[in-house]
Design a protein around this motif. Structure first.
Motif, PDB file in Angstrom:
ATOM      1  N   THR A   1     -23.464  17.533 -24.270  1.00 51.79           N
ATOM      2  CA  THR A   1     -22.581  16.880 -23.313  1.00 51.79           C
ATOM      3  C   THR A   1     -23.377  16.010 -22.349  1.00 51.79           C
ATOM      4  OG1 THR A   1     -21.016  18.707 -23.414  1.00 51.79           O
ATOM      5  CG2 THR A   1     -20.890  17.284 -21.491  1.00 51.79           C
TER       6      THR A   1
ATOM      7  N   ASP B   1     -25.022  22.354 -24.088  1.00 55.25           N
ATOM      8  CA  ASP B   1     -24.582  22.257 -25.471  1.00 55.25           C
ATOM      9  C   ASP B   1     -23.417  23.223 -25.656  1.00 55.25           C
ATOM     10  OD1 ASP B   1     -24.154  22.099 -28.146  1.00 55.25           O
ATOM     11  OD2 ASP B   1     -26.177  22.657 -28.758  1.00 55.25           O
ATOM     12  N   PRO B   2     -22.182  22.747 -25.520  1.00 53.95           N
ATOM     13  CA  PRO B   2     -21.029  23.650 -25.588  1.00 53.95           C
ATOM     14  C   PRO B   2     -20.917  24.384 -26.917  1.00 53.95           C
ATOM     15  CG  PRO B   2     -20.393  21.518 -24.671  1.00 53.95           C
ATOM     16  CD  PRO B   2     -21.782  21.363 -25.220  1.00 53.95           C
ATOM     17  N   ALA B   3     -21.361  23.763 -28.011  1.00 59.40           N
ATOM     18  CA  ALA B   3     -21.209  24.391 -29.321  1.00 59.40           C
ATOM     19  C   ALA B   3     -22.020  25.680 -29.421  1.00 59.40           C
ATOM     20  CB  ALA B   3     -21.634  23.410 -30.417  1.00 59.40           C
ATOM     21  N   SER B   4     -23.258  25.651 -28.931  1.00 61.15           N
ATOM     22  CA  SER B   4     -24.116  26.839 -28.994  1.00 61.15           C
ATOM     23  C   SER B   4     -24.076  27.649 -27.697  1.00 61.15           C
ATOM     24  CB  SER B   4     -25.564  26.419 -29.266  1.00 61.15           C
ATOM     25  OG  SER B   4     -26.088  25.670 -28.177  1.00 61.15           O
ATOM     26  N   ARG B   5     -23.432  27.083 -26.691  1.00 59.95           N
ATOM     27  CA  ARG B   5     -23.360  27.683 -25.348  1.00 59.95           C
ATOM     28  C   ARG B   5     -24.760  27.870 -24.757  1.00 59.95           C
ATOM     29  NH1 ARG B   5     -18.606  32.226 -25.018  1.00 59.95           N
ATOM     30  NH2 ARG B   5     -19.652  33.244 -26.767  1.00 59.95           N
ATOM     31  N   ARG B   6     -25.615  26.902 -25.055  1.00 60.58           N
ATOM     32  CA  ARG B   6     -26.971  26.877 -24.498  1.00 60.58           C
ATOM     33  C   ARG B   6     -27.009  25.890 -23.341  1.00 60.58           C
ATOM     34  NH1 ARG B   6     -27.582  31.254 -27.642  1.00 60.58           N
ATOM     35  NH2 ARG B   6     -29.773  31.713 -28.120  1.00 60.58           N
TER      36      ARG B   6
ATOM     37  N   HIS C   1     -17.339  22.835 -19.222  1.00 57.03           N
ATOM     38  CA  HIS C   1     -17.942  22.723 -20.547  1.00 57.03           C
ATOM     39  C   HIS C   1     -18.417  24.046 -21.156  1.00 57.03           C
ATOM     40  CE1 HIS C   1     -17.898  18.357 -20.115  1.00 57.03           C
ATOM     41  NE2 HIS C   1     -18.507  18.483 -18.953  1.00 57.03           N
ATOM     42  N   CYS C   2     -18.827  25.004 -20.314  1.00 58.82           N
ATOM     43  CA  CYS C   2     -19.498  26.180 -20.873  1.00 58.82           C
ATOM     44  C   CYS C   2     -19.541  27.315 -19.830  1.00 58.82           C
ATOM     45  CB  CYS C   2     -20.916  25.778 -21.260  1.00 58.82           C
ATOM     46  SG  CYS C   2     -21.652  26.793 -22.536  1.00 58.82           S
TER      47      CYS C   2
END
Length: 416
Positions: free
Chosen positions: A2, A12-17, A41-42
């Motif tokens: 993002t 990184d919302p997909a990995s929640r990192r 986002h997360c």
């Protein structure tokens, strides 16, 4: 990944990192916009630099604080060897000894036993009797600087009130206030991100001196009890047992530290929030109800303590994440207070807000035992300050503490 307007933050919302540099002044001076980005986002994320999972959602944080599958300590259910934890370090042995029986660090049954013994001193009906004394302290402090037309609020007001009140309750003389502050400031550096070995050594030295002093006062109260909390702790049995000296020292230190440190920060944070948002003191302190809501909004939007950790006491799944026994998780209380699912327009300072409780004092069995005292001090001190000093304004940009975990000011220069 993002795209964000913060060079010290990537999500990184997909990995929640999440990568977040907590040492960047742009973050620790005003973390609320970052918390808003995390919510967007997360809200549950793995903080790469801190190497653990963090929760910011109100419901998750509120639930975690109450979830008995998580606890403040872990060595009561597993050994260091089983968990791969390092051995204690010798250069902080005095600090570790002072923390060994801290209410903040224990789980039942020890936590229940110690908290039960001191709890009655902090219930609301007992604390409310302190109202005249708190008001008198506020007026005395303002009397000393009212004619100057300027003041640095932390040293001249915010430091004095809470440390004096908690010391008096415990049975420590007023003149020890400056020394208690020095010990406490060094001591709490152990809780900060990025602490150095010098910080640790200074905290250990403070813990030793603090403990030695408290040990001496305990001996005095054993010989000659007084009408104070320390005498009560020394001489009162719980299920046929008296507290040991180590338990008395830890409990006294945690009450002295926790009984003032956060309130000092919150007085500064609250005054800053009110002045920077142009709130009208005659409206926000119009009566007791308005004052109470103003104080709660200040606690919500500028909480003094941001993070608390918990250990997973068993294998558990939460928000799709698997935790193993011994894993450490963290909650950002200040971010939970800004959850848009709980609070409308959460970054706005609205002193008339009435949307439910903030989490600044925690929840569950570790809910801050001193919350009634802190709330009373704030509800008395803030109206008196603004009534005594009409036209109060910030003289120069507030100096924010260069740490993340506690959120407060180094200095707040005011004029009127």
């Amino acid at each position: 990944m993002t795209t964000l307007p913060f060079p010290f933050l990537s999500i990184d919302p997909a990995s929640r990192r999440v990568s977040l540099d907590a040492r960047d002044p742009a973050f620790y001076r005003d973390p609320n916009p970052v918390y808003a980005a995390l919510h967007a986002h997360c809200p549950t994320f793995y903080w790469e630099e801190r190497k653990r999972w963090y929760f910011t959602g109100y419901d998750h944080v509120n639930g975690l604080l109450r979830d008995r599958r998580f606890g403040r300590q872990i060595l009561h259910v597993a050994t260091r060897e089983e968990l791969g934890l390092p051995e204690p370090q010798d250069h902080v042995r005095h600090f570790d000894a002072a923390e060994a029986w801290s209410l903040l660090e224990l789980e039942p049954p020890e936590h229940t036993r110690l908290r039960t013994l001191v709890n009655r001193a902090f219930v609301s009906r007992t604390i409310e009797r302190l109202t005249p004394e708190i008001a008198a302290l506020c007026h005395q402090a303002i009397d000393r600087f009212e004619k100057d037309g300027k003041v640095e609020l932390l040293a001249a007001f915010a430091d004095i009130l809470p440390v004096t009140m908690i010391a008096r309750m415990i049975g420590i003389p007023d003149e020890m206030g400056p020394q208690l502050l020095k010990w406490s400031h060094a001591y709490v550096r152990m809780y900060m991100f990025g602490r150095t070995q010098d910080d640790e050594i200074a905290a250990d030295d403070a813990a030793k001196e603090f403990s030695d002093y408290v040990r001496g006062v305990i001996a005095e109260r054993r010989a000659e009890p007084r009408d104070d909390l320390l005498s009560h702790m020394v001489h009162t049995e719980h299920r046929g047992q008296l507290l040991t000296e180590d338990e008395l020292i830890s409990t006294t230190i945690v009450l002295l530290n926790a009984g003032h440190e956060a309130t000092v920060h919150q007085i500064g944070n609250a005054v800053r929030s009110i002045l920077e948002n142009g709130a009208d003191p005659s409206v926000i302190f119009a009566d007791d109800k308005a004052t109470e809501r103003t104080v709660e909004e200040c606690l919500r939007i500028s909480a003094p303590v941001h993070i608390f950790d918990r250990f997973a006491l068993e294998d558990v799944e939460l928000d799709g994440i698997q935790f193993r026994r011994g894993d450490k998780v963290a909650m950002i209380l200040a971010a939970a207070n800004l959850d848009p699912k709980k609070f409308s327009d959460p970054l706005a300072f609205r002193p008339d807000r009435n949307e439910g409780a903030n989490l600044s004092f925690g929840a569950g069995i570790h809910f801050c035992i001193g919350a009634p005292l802190a709330r009373l001090e704030l509800n008395i001190a803030l109206p008196i300050l603004f009534q005594r000093l009409p036209g109060l304004k910030i003289a120069q940009k507030p100096v924010v503490k260069d740490v993340y975990h506690f959120h407060g000011l180094e200095a707040l220069d005011l004029t009127w």
